[in-house]
Structure formats: structure tokens, C-alpha cells
Write an enzyme that holds these catalytic residues in place. Structure first.
Site, mmCIF file in Angstrom:
data_model
loop_
_atom_site.group_PDB
_atom_site.id
_atom_site.type_symbol
_atom_site.label_atom_id
_atom_site.label_comp_id
_atom_site.label_asym_id
_atom_site.label_seq_id
_atom_site.Cartn_x
_atom_site.Cartn_y
_atom_site.Cartn_z
ATOM 1 N N GLY A 1 0.841 -1.210 -0.093
ATOM 2 C CA GLY A 1 0.068 -0.014 0.053
ATOM 3 C C GLY A 1 0.861 1.211 0.022
ATOM 4 O O GLY A 1 2.108 1.167 -0.461
ATOM 5 N N ARG A 2 0.315 2.333 0.668
ATOM 6 C CA ARG A 2 0.910 3.737 0.484
ATOM 7 C C ARG A 2 2.463 3.441 1.355
ATOM 8 O O ARG A 2 3.231 3.996 0.893
ATOM 9 C CB ARG A 2 -0.031 4.639 0.944
ATOM 10 C CG ARG A 2 -0.982 4.933 0.015
ATOM 11 C CD ARG A 2 -2.179 6.007 0.560
ATOM 12 N NE ARG A 2 -2.977 5.372 1.550
ATOM 13 C CZ ARG A 2 -4.166 5.734 2.224
ATOM 14 N NH1 ARG A 2 -4.320 6.800 1.514
ATOM 15 N NH2 ARG A 2 -4.514 5.013 3.064
ATOM 16 N N ILE A 3 2.102 3.146 2.550
ATOM 17 C CA ILE A 3 3.331 3.062 3.392
ATOM 18 C C ILE A 3 4.245 1.977 2.979
ATOM 19 O O ILE A 3 5.613 2.053 2.850
ATOM 20 C CB ILE A 3 3.001 2.785 4.992
ATOM 21 C CG1 ILE A 3 1.930 3.717 5.427
ATOM 22 C CG2 ILE A 3 4.104 2.516 5.758
ATOM 23 C CD1 ILE A 3 1.581 3.579 6.814
ATOM 24 N N ARG B 1 -1.747 -9.340 -1.557
ATOM 25 C CA ARG B 1 -2.927 -9.795 -2.492
ATOM 26 C C ARG B 1 -2.751 -9.662 -4.001
ATOM 27 O O ARG B 1 -1.970 -8.857 -4.355
ATOM 28 C CB ARG B 1 -4.450 -9.205 -2.051
ATOM 29 C CG ARG B 1 -4.428 -7.755 -2.128
ATOM 30 C CD ARG B 1 -5.605 -7.566 -1.380
ATOM 31 N NE ARG B 1 -5.628 -6.050 -1.347
ATOM 32 C CZ ARG B 1 -6.498 -5.376 -2.249
ATOM 33 N NH1 ARG B 1 -7.236 -5.846 -3.099
ATOM 34 N NH2 ARG B 1 -6.638 -3.886 -2.078
ATOM 35 N N THR C 1 5.165 -2.289 12.215
ATOM 36 C CA THR C 1 4.612 -0.961 12.808
ATOM 37 C C THR C 1 3.167 -0.727 12.159
ATOM 38 O O THR C 1 2.719 0.402 12.277
ATOM 39 C CB THR C 1 5.595 0.079 12.121
ATOM 40 O OG1 THR C 1 5.482 -0.006 10.394
ATOM 41 C CG2 THR C 1 6.915 -0.067 12.643
ATOM 42 N N ARG D 1 -0.309 -3.315 12.742
ATOM 43 C CA ARG D 1 -1.327 -3.813 13.601
ATOM 44 C C ARG D 1 -0.803 -5.142 14.360
ATOM 45 O O ARG D 1 -0.384 -5.865 13.397
ATOM 46 C CB ARG D 1 -2.814 -3.887 12.862
ATOM 47 C CG ARG D 1 -3.034 -2.537 12.562
ATOM 48 C CD ARG D 1 -3.425 -1.490 13.653
ATOM 49 N NE ARG D 1 -4.081 -0.621 13.186
ATOM 50 C CZ ARG D 1 -3.669 0.506 12.843
ATOM 51 N NH1 ARG D 1 -2.248 0.671 12.667
ATOM 52 N NH2 ARG D 1 -4.144 1.867 12.404
ATOM 53 N N GLU E 1 -3.559 -1.322 23.831
ATOM 54 C CA GLU E 1 -2.528 -0.286 23.859
ATOM 55 C C GLU E 1 -3.565 0.933 24.762
ATOM 56 O O GLU E 1 -4.754 0.682 24.664
ATOM 57 C CB GLU E 1 -2.400 0.210 22.464
ATOM 58 C CG GLU E 1 -1.606 -0.750 21.751
ATOM 59 C CD GLU E 1 -1.208 -0.119 20.448
ATOM 60 O OE1 GLU E 1 -1.342 1.198 20.093
ATOM 61 O OE2 GLU E 1 -0.376 -0.714 19.449
ATOM 62 N N HIS F 1 4.188 2.388 19.964
ATOM 63 C CA HIS F 1 3.213 3.058 18.833
ATOM 64 C C HIS F 1 3.651 4.290 18.665
ATOM 65 O O HIS F 1 2.692 5.351 18.448
ATOM 66 C CB HIS F 1 1.882 2.711 19.142
ATOM 67 C CG HIS F 1 0.983 2.566 18.143
ATOM 68 N ND1 HIS F 1 -0.319 1.963 17.976
ATOM 69 C CD2 HIS F 1 1.258 2.978 16.775
ATOM 70 C CE1 HIS F 1 -0.768 2.115 16.686
ATOM 71 N NE2 HIS F 1 0.129 2.642 16.008
#
Length: 325
Positions: A153-155, A175, A234, A236, A265, A285
Site C-alpha cells: 500500500g502507501r506505506i 494480495r 509498525t 497492527r 494499547e 506505537h
């Protein structure tokens, strides 16, 4: 309007330039973390607009049913912590910008900081000096090694570009649709999930937590990794099956881990098994937690409030809602 902002641990939000967008409103900022419904009802009973910082506080139906004045929840990004159906039933608009095409640069940078710190044993070396010792061991270089990005994805795309800059071979697994996009962007994809875990020297997770990704990393996957390999999370914690990471690390595959996210958390359990492992770096986090990232996020969050007050709510994630008067 009466606006409440939860979980601003270091009283950062009121000092952001974007906070000026709320001028003229009655704003209360809470700097601690509370999850108990009774305590939250007492705090929020007169609140009309609730501002959330990511997923720090869960907003279940049991709480929403007791907040009759609440009209808008404004936040940014994903919203698994909010009971959207209850909001729709109660006439509460949920506005949450999904910031298409814009990654959390702070999270990508922090991921890379953890990779460097773990591979070069930086926390352990600092602790050694503070104990009056010199070098405590020998770290590993990144150049020429294989960086695995699980979730394109973006990150994940941003972290992949960092890997290229460090002279690493970048390998993608995700995927099929995401793998096709990665190949179109010029990245190599793994032949299979099994091969992916076997080949990576550094493997970092970058995907949303949804039903399809919960527990997507099993202990058997981790046990395929090299004894010298590093896994970084980083994203989930529940992407990895419960206890799988601890058990795999105890078995020696992978040999290293860097973790920024936890099942519960804030995680204040000093006896958490990961904290007892010398080959694990644990951080609280911090991925998105920078003043620069806060300004980006809260500009959008406060703009959503401005839009609502103007009668034009934006980024509505529950379009079937019939807003409260």
C-alpha cells in the site's frame, strides 16, 4: 459547538497551527487514556463533536447510546474502533478522511529507523555504554540483503523505496491485485507466501487490519524465516496470530524483531514476554507520532468539523445516517 478531543497524551494538538480552525468553539482536550464507559460518559455527556486520535479509544454502541448530544465523530484513516452501525442508528455522522495516495511518511520513516536500530543493535549498544562497557556485539549491514514488504500500500511503497536507496533487493508479497500493481511499479514479487518468508533478510508488515488480514501471519510462516532475519511490525499487532511471534523467536526463527504495536494499547505490562527478549526492540506505537504528521492529520480532522458546521459534512463513512437536529 462543544468539542472533545481524546487521548492527546502530550497536549500537542492545541499547539498545532491547525488548531486555530476551531476558534470560537468550546474545546476540551483530554491528555490521559480512559476506556471505561462510565468514565467516558461523564467526560463526554455534553459533547457534540468528538475528535479521535487514530484508534486509541474504542467507541462501542454501549458508549454511543449514552451520549445523546453527540452529532459528529471526526477522525482520520480507518475506523475499526468505532461502531459505525450504532452511529448510523443514532444519527451520528462519522467523518474520516482516507487521504488517498498520501502515505504516513512518519510511519515509513519510523519503520526504517527500527530496521537500522535492530540490525545494528543500537539500543543494546547504548545500554552497554551506559553500563560502563564498550561494544557488546556485531551488527549486520543492509546493502545487498533482501527486504520483504508484506502488503503493498502507501506505506509499504514508501518503505520499498527506502530499501532501494540502501542497495537492498526488494521483494513484495500481498494480495494478487496489489502484487500486480507492485510489478507495474517495477518491483519484484515473490513466487509464493512460503518463498517470501524464506527469502527475506528483513520483513516488514504494511497492511490494514480487516477480517481477511487478521492472523494472516502464522507461526509456521515465521518459522520459515532465516535465523539471522528481522521482522518489523509498525502496522497492527493482530496481523500476527496470538503468541506466534514470541514462540517463533524462542525457536530462533526469525532471530530478531522490532515491534511498535500491541494487542492492547497502551501496553503497560512490564512482564510482556517481548520486553524480556534481548533480540527484540519494543516501542510504544510511535509510528505516526510526530508534530509534522499531527499537523497533516488534524488539518483534515478540523476541516471536517468546519464543513459540518457549515452544513456540508465531508468524508462521511456512514452515508445512510440521518443526522441529529
Amino acid at each position: 459547538m462543544k468539542i472533545s478531543i481524546l487521548d492527546d497524551y502530550f497536549d500537542t494538538v492545541r499547539h498545532l497551527p491547525s488548531f486555530g480552525k476551531l476558534a470560537g468553539h468550546d474545546v476540551t482536550v483530554w491528555n490521559d487514556h480512559v476506556q471505561d464507559d462510565d468514565a467516558l460518559v461523564e467526560r463526554l455527556k455534553d459533547t457534540e463533536v468528538l475528535v479521535l486520535i487514530r484508534e486509541r479509544t474504542k467507541i462501542p454502541a454501549s458508549l454511543l447510546d449514552r451520549l445523546p448530544k453527540l452529532k459528529l465523530i471526526s477522525q482520520r484513516s480507518v475506523y475499526p474502533h468505532i461502531d459505525i452501525a450504532a452511529c448510523t442508528r443514532l444519527g451520528i455522522i462519522v467523518s474520516s478522511s482516507q487521504h488517498p495516495g498520501v502515505p504516513s511518511h512518519a510511519t515509513a520513516e519510523f519503520t526504517w529507523a527500527l530496521i537500522l536500530a535492530a540490525m545494528r543493535q543500537l539500543p543494546q549498544q547504548v545500554a552497554s555504554m551506559k553500563a560502563g562497557q564498550w561494544q557488546m556485539g556485531i551488527g549486520s549491514s543492509l546493502h545487498g540483503k533482501t527486504l520483504g514488504i508484506f502488503g503493498y500500500g502507501r506505506i509499504g511503497g514508501a518503505v520499498a523505496s527506502f530499501g532501494r536507496a540502501f542497495g537492498m533487493k526488494v521483494l513484495i508479497w500481498a494480495r494478487e491485485e496489489s502484487r500486480a500493481r507492485a510489478r507495474a511499479d517495477g518491483w519484484e514479487t515473490a513466487a509464493s507466501k512460503e518463498a517470501f518468508f524464506e527469502q527475506c533478510d528483513v520483513l516488514t508488515l504494511h497492511m490494514r487490519l480487516v477480517d481477511a488480514t487478521r492472523g494472516i501471519v502464522a507461526q509456521a510462516d515465521l518459522e520459515r524465516m532465516k535465523p539471522t532475519a528481522l521482522i518489523v511490525n509498525t502496522s497492527r499487532a493482530p496481523l500476527i496470530q496470538p503468541d506466534a511471534l514470541v514462540n517463533a523467536l524462542k525457536g530462533g526463527r526469525p532471530g530478531l524483531a522490532a515491534v511498535d504495536v500491541y494487542e492492547t494499547e497502551p501496553m503497560r505490562d512490564i512482564h510482556h514476554p517481548l520486553l524480556a527478549m534481548d533480540n527484540v526492540i519494543c516501542t510504544p506505537h510511535l509510528g505516526y507520532v510526530t508534530t509534522d504528521e499531527y499537523e497533516v492529520q488534524f488539518t483534515e480532522i478540523f476541516d471536517q468539523i468546519v464543513d459540518y458546521v457549515a452544513g456540508k459534512p465531508s468524508n462521511i463513512v456512514n452515508p445512510d445516517v440521518k443526522p441529529r437536529a
